[in-house]
Structures are given as structure tokens and as C-alpha cells.
Design a protein around this motif. Structure first.
Motif, PDB file in Angstrom:
ATOM      1  N   THR A  68       0.847  -1.182   0.000  1.00 37.89           N
ATOM      2  CA  THR A  68       0.000   0.000   0.000  1.00 37.89           C
ATOM      3  C   THR A  68       0.888   1.239   0.000  1.00 37.89           C
ATOM      4  OG1 THR A  68      -1.694  -1.206   1.201  1.00 37.89           O
ATOM      5  CG2 THR A  68      -1.823   1.177   1.302  1.00 37.89           C
ATOM      6  N   VAL A  69       0.536   2.193  -0.835  1.00 42.52           N
ATOM      7  CA  VAL A  69       1.341   3.399  -1.008  1.00 42.52           C
ATOM      8  C   VAL A  69       0.500   4.587  -0.549  1.00 42.52           C
ATOM      9  CG1 VAL A  69       2.686   4.752  -2.643  1.00 42.52           C
ATOM     10  CG2 VAL A  69       2.395   2.280  -3.015  1.00 42.52           C
ATOM     11  N   GLU A  70       1.064   5.341   0.378  1.00 45.45           N
ATOM     12  CA  GLU A  70       0.365   6.515   0.907  1.00 45.45           C
ATOM     13  C   GLU A  70       1.143   7.777   0.586  1.00 45.45           C
ATOM     14  OE1 GLU A  70       0.070   5.669   5.122  1.00 45.45           O
ATOM     15  OE2 GLU A  70      -1.979   4.968   4.854  1.00 45.45           O
ATOM     16  N   ARG A  71       0.385   8.842   0.419  1.00 49.17           N
ATOM     17  CA  ARG A  71       0.963  10.173   0.284  1.00 49.17           C
ATOM     18  C   ARG A  71       0.038  11.110   1.046  1.00 49.17           C
ATOM     19  NH1 ARG A  71       1.724  12.553  -5.483  1.00 49.17           N
ATOM     20  NH2 ARG A  71       3.561  11.243  -5.606  1.00 49.17           N
ATOM     21  N   ASP A  72       0.623  11.923   1.879  1.00 52.98           N
ATOM     22  CA  ASP A  72      -0.143  12.879   2.690  1.00 52.98           C
ATOM     23  C   ASP A  72      -1.269  12.182   3.458  1.00 52.98           C
ATOM     24  OD1 ASP A  72       1.461  15.007   1.766  1.00 52.98           O
ATOM     25  OD2 ASP A  72       0.201  15.236  -0.018  1.00 52.98           O
ATOM     26  N   GLY A  73      -0.981  10.973   3.961  1.00 51.31           N
ATOM     27  CA  GLY A  73      -1.927  10.252   4.804  1.00 51.31           C
ATOM     28  C   GLY A  73      -3.059   9.549   4.079  1.00 51.31           C
ATOM     29  N   ARG A  74      -2.990   9.491   2.753  1.00 48.44           N
ATOM     30  CA  ARG A  74      -4.071   8.831   2.016  1.00 48.44           C
ATOM     31  C   ARG A  74      -3.488   7.801   1.062  1.00 48.44           C
ATOM     32  NH1 ARG A  74      -6.144  10.651  -3.100  1.00 48.44           N
ATOM     33  NH2 ARG A  74      -4.565  12.198  -3.552  1.00 48.44           N
ATOM     34  N   ILE A  75      -4.213   6.704   0.892  1.00 49.12           N
ATOM     35  CA  ILE A  75      -3.770   5.636   0.000  1.00 49.12           C
ATOM     36  C   ILE A  75      -3.923   6.106  -1.444  1.00 49.12           C
ATOM     37  CG2 ILE A  75      -4.197   3.281  -0.791  1.00 49.12           C
ATOM     38  CD1 ILE A  75      -5.161   2.638   2.071  1.00 49.12           C
ATOM     39  N   VAL A  76      -2.811   6.081  -2.194  1.00 48.38           N
ATOM     40  CA  VAL A  76      -2.817   6.574  -3.573  1.00 48.38           C
ATOM     41  C   VAL A  76      -2.414   5.516  -4.597  1.00 48.38           C
ATOM     42  CG1 VAL A  76      -2.460   8.992  -2.902  1.00 48.38           C
ATOM     43  CG2 VAL A  76      -0.472   7.512  -3.354  1.00 48.38           C
ATOM     44  N   ALA A  77      -1.903   4.380  -4.124  1.00 44.13           N
ATOM     45  CA  ALA A  77      -1.499   3.310  -5.034  1.00 44.13           C
ATOM     46  C   ALA A  77      -1.374   2.013  -4.251  1.00 44.13           C
ATOM     47  CB  ALA A  77      -0.179   3.640  -5.722  1.00 44.13           C
ATOM     48  N   CYS A  78      -1.366   0.905  -4.985  1.00 51.49           N
ATOM     49  CA  CYS A  78      -1.183  -0.399  -4.351  1.00 51.49           C
ATOM     50  C   CYS A  78      -0.747  -1.408  -5.400  1.00 51.49           C
ATOM     51  CB  CYS A  78      -2.463  -0.876  -3.671  1.00 51.49           C
ATOM     52  SG  CYS A  78      -3.818  -1.277  -4.808  1.00 51.49           S
ATOM     53  N   CYS A  79      -0.221  -2.530  -4.918  1.00 55.94           N
ATOM     54  CA  CYS A  79       0.066  -3.662  -5.787  1.00 55.94           C
ATOM     55  C   CYS A  79       0.189  -4.921  -4.940  1.00 55.94           C
ATOM     56  CB  CYS A  79       1.315  -3.455  -6.630  1.00 55.94           C
ATOM     57  SG  CYS A  79       2.851  -3.424  -5.705  1.00 55.94           S
ATOM     58  N   GLN A  80      -0.162  -6.030  -5.550  1.00 53.98           N
ATOM     59  CA  GLN A  80      -0.036  -7.333  -4.926  1.00 53.98           C
ATOM     60  C   GLN A  80       1.298  -7.948  -5.334  1.00 53.98           C
ATOM     61  OE1 GLN A  80      -2.657 -10.244  -6.620  1.00 53.98           O
ATOM     62  NE2 GLN A  80      -2.000 -11.859  -5.237  1.00 53.98           N
ATOM     63  N   LEU A  81       1.960  -8.559  -4.388  1.00 57.79           N
ATOM     64  CA  LEU A  81       3.128  -9.393  -4.655  1.00 57.79           C
ATOM     65  C   LEU A  81       2.822 -10.772  -4.095  1.00 57.79           C
ATOM     66  CD1 LEU A  81       6.009  -6.976  -3.622  1.00 57.79           C
ATOM     67  CD2 LEU A  81       5.412  -7.708  -5.933  1.00 57.79           C
ATOM     68  N   MET A  92      -2.935  -6.665  -9.054  1.00 57.93           N
ATOM     69  CA  MET A  92      -3.770  -5.723  -8.305  1.00 57.93           C
ATOM     70  C   MET A  92      -3.116  -4.347  -8.228  1.00 57.93           C
ATOM     71  SD  MET A  92      -5.879  -6.689  -4.829  1.00 57.93           S
ATOM     72  CE  MET A  92      -6.682  -8.188  -5.387  1.00 57.93           C
ATOM     73  N   PHE A  93      -2.459  -3.953  -9.322  1.00 55.16           N
ATOM     74  CA  PHE A  93      -1.717  -2.698  -9.389  1.00 55.16           C
ATOM     75  C   PHE A  93      -2.679  -1.572  -9.719  1.00 55.16           C
ATOM     76  CE2 PHE A  93       1.678  -0.287 -12.036  1.00 55.16           C
ATOM     77  CZ  PHE A  93       2.044   0.488 -10.954  1.00 55.16           C
ATOM     78  N   ALA A  94      -2.665  -0.546  -8.894  1.00 55.95           N
ATOM     79  CA  ALA A  94      -3.531   0.605  -9.139  1.00 55.95           C
ATOM     80  C   ALA A  94      -2.852   1.873  -8.639  1.00 55.95           C
ATOM     81  CB  ALA A  94      -4.877   0.433  -8.436  1.00 55.95           C
ATOM     82  N   VAL A  95      -3.002   2.929  -9.417  1.00 55.74           N
ATOM     83  CA  VAL A  95      -2.561   4.269  -9.040  1.00 55.74           C
ATOM     84  C   VAL A  95      -3.772   5.176  -9.190  1.00 55.74           C
ATOM     85  CG1 VAL A  95      -1.050   6.211  -9.651  1.00 55.74           C
ATOM     86  CG2 VAL A  95      -0.176   3.863  -9.786  1.00 55.74           C
ATOM     87  N   SER A  96      -3.981   6.032  -8.229  1.00 55.76           N
ATOM     88  CA  SER A  96      -5.094   6.975  -8.287  1.00 55.76           C
ATOM     89  C   SER A  96      -5.111   7.668  -9.650  1.00 55.76           C
ATOM     90  CB  SER A  96      -4.945   8.011  -7.182  1.00 55.76           C
ATOM     91  OG  SER A  96      -5.904   9.032  -7.322  1.00 55.76           O
ATOM     92  N   PRO A  97      -6.272   7.700 -10.342  1.00 57.94           N
ATOM     93  CA  PRO A  97      -6.331   8.308 -11.673  1.00 57.94           C
ATOM     94  C   PRO A  97      -5.779   9.732 -11.723  1.00 57.94           C
ATOM     95  CG  PRO A  97      -8.349   7.116 -11.263  1.00 57.94           C
ATOM     96  CD  PRO A  97      -7.563   7.105  -9.969  1.00 57.94           C
TER      97      PRO A  97
END
Length: 179
Positions: A68-81, A92-97
């Protein structure tokens, strides 16, 4: 990446993150919200991309982690390994649009590769991509992934994977050797 924003922080997802992660993944791939970014699948798939049960399953799995990737306290991206013997699976790779196209995805995939090498000693990263997603495949190729030509069928009729809007969907295996 926007230099005014704080650097992203990485951590493993917890049960408390499930709703935010489902919302992020859905926003990156489905519906009108996904059209803000370039990773949208809205023209080829309707319905859901994932659900709380699928996300929780990754979080709870002993051979997977949901980064899980956070910036300024909010989740902005993620990926499954997922550890699969000599290789790891990346999904399950996603980056905030709103943040797509700014370099965050490159940072996330590089960190995922580093973690997979260090944690599991794997020599390859594998992923599957819908074969008609040429722009997305080209992005992965620029990151060192290569097409294998190995296809698996799209699960037509399983609405947990979305509702296809065309009849030629299949997944292609992409892989990258990790140094």
C-alpha cells in the motif's frame, strides 16, 4: 511526480485498508472516474474489478503481500506481490487516476521488484495483462517486461472479474528478469 507533494510511503495493507483499496482499484480501472487516468478499462469491461473479499484474501495470504502506497496520509497506489517459487507475481496494481502519468507508477513497480528480490530471492517477476491493452503493455515493456505470447482465457461469465464488452479478451503473461 509532483514535487510539491510529500514522497510516498510504502507499507503492507491491513484489514482496515480494505474499503479504501477496493475504491482505489475500482477508480483506476472502471467507470467514468477511471477515465481521468490512462489505465482505464471502461471501454472493454464494465462491472467490478475487485471486491472486499478478494482484497482481504491477498492481505491474509501467507505467500502474498498487498503493498500500500500513501501520500499525505491517504492511500494513492497499491500492488499485490505473491511468492511463487523462483518468481513473484505482480498484480492488483492501481494508481489513483488523478496521479497517473506523474511517475508514481514507476516508483511503485521498482519498489515492488526490490521487495520481491530481497524478501523472497526471486529471479523473475510475472504478471498478466489483458492482451488488447497495448498502451499498458508498452508501459510495462518500457520498465523491462517482455511479452511471452503465453495466453490464458478471460473468465467470461464470472462477473467478479467484470462484464466484458468485447469477445476477444485474454490475458498475456509478461515477465521480467530481476537482477
Amino acid at each position: 511526480m509532483d514535487t510539491a507533494a510529500t514522497a510516498p510511503t510504502f507499507r503492507d495493507a491491513t484489514d482496515a485498508d480494505v474499503d479504501a483499496l477496493v475504491a482505489l482499484i475500482e477508480s483506476a480501472y472502471r467507470g467514468d472516474a477511471s477515465r481521468v487516468g490512462w489505465t482505464t478499462e471502461a471501454d472493454i469491461l464494465e462491472g467490478q474489478r475487485t471486491d472486499p473479499e478478494a482484497v482481504l484474501q491477498v492481505i491474509k495470504s501467507t505467500d502474498s503481500r498487498l503493498l500500500t502506497v500513501e501520500r499525505d496520509g491517504r492511500i494513492v497506489a497499491c500492488c499485490q506481490l505473491q511468492h511463487r517459487g523462483h518468481h513473484a507475481y505482480f498484480g492488483m496494481f492501481a494508481v489513483s487516476p488523478a496521479l497517473q502519468g506523474g511517475g508514481l507508477g514507476k516508483v511503485v513497480i521498482a519498489e515492488a521488484e526490490r521487495l520481491a528480490r530481497e524478501a523472497w530471492g526471486v529471479t523473475e517477476m510475472h504478471m498478466t495483462v489483458i492482451s488488447v491493452r497495448n498502451d499498458l503493455i508498452a508501459w510495462y515493456e518500457r520498465r523491462g517486461y517482455r511479452r511471452t505470447g503465453r495466453m490464458t482465457p478471460f473468465p467470461y461469465g464470472d462477473e467478479r472479474c467484470g462484464i466484458p464488452q468485447r469477445d476477444d479478451l485474454q490475458f498475456e503473461l509478461l515477465l521480467k528478469e530481476l537482477a
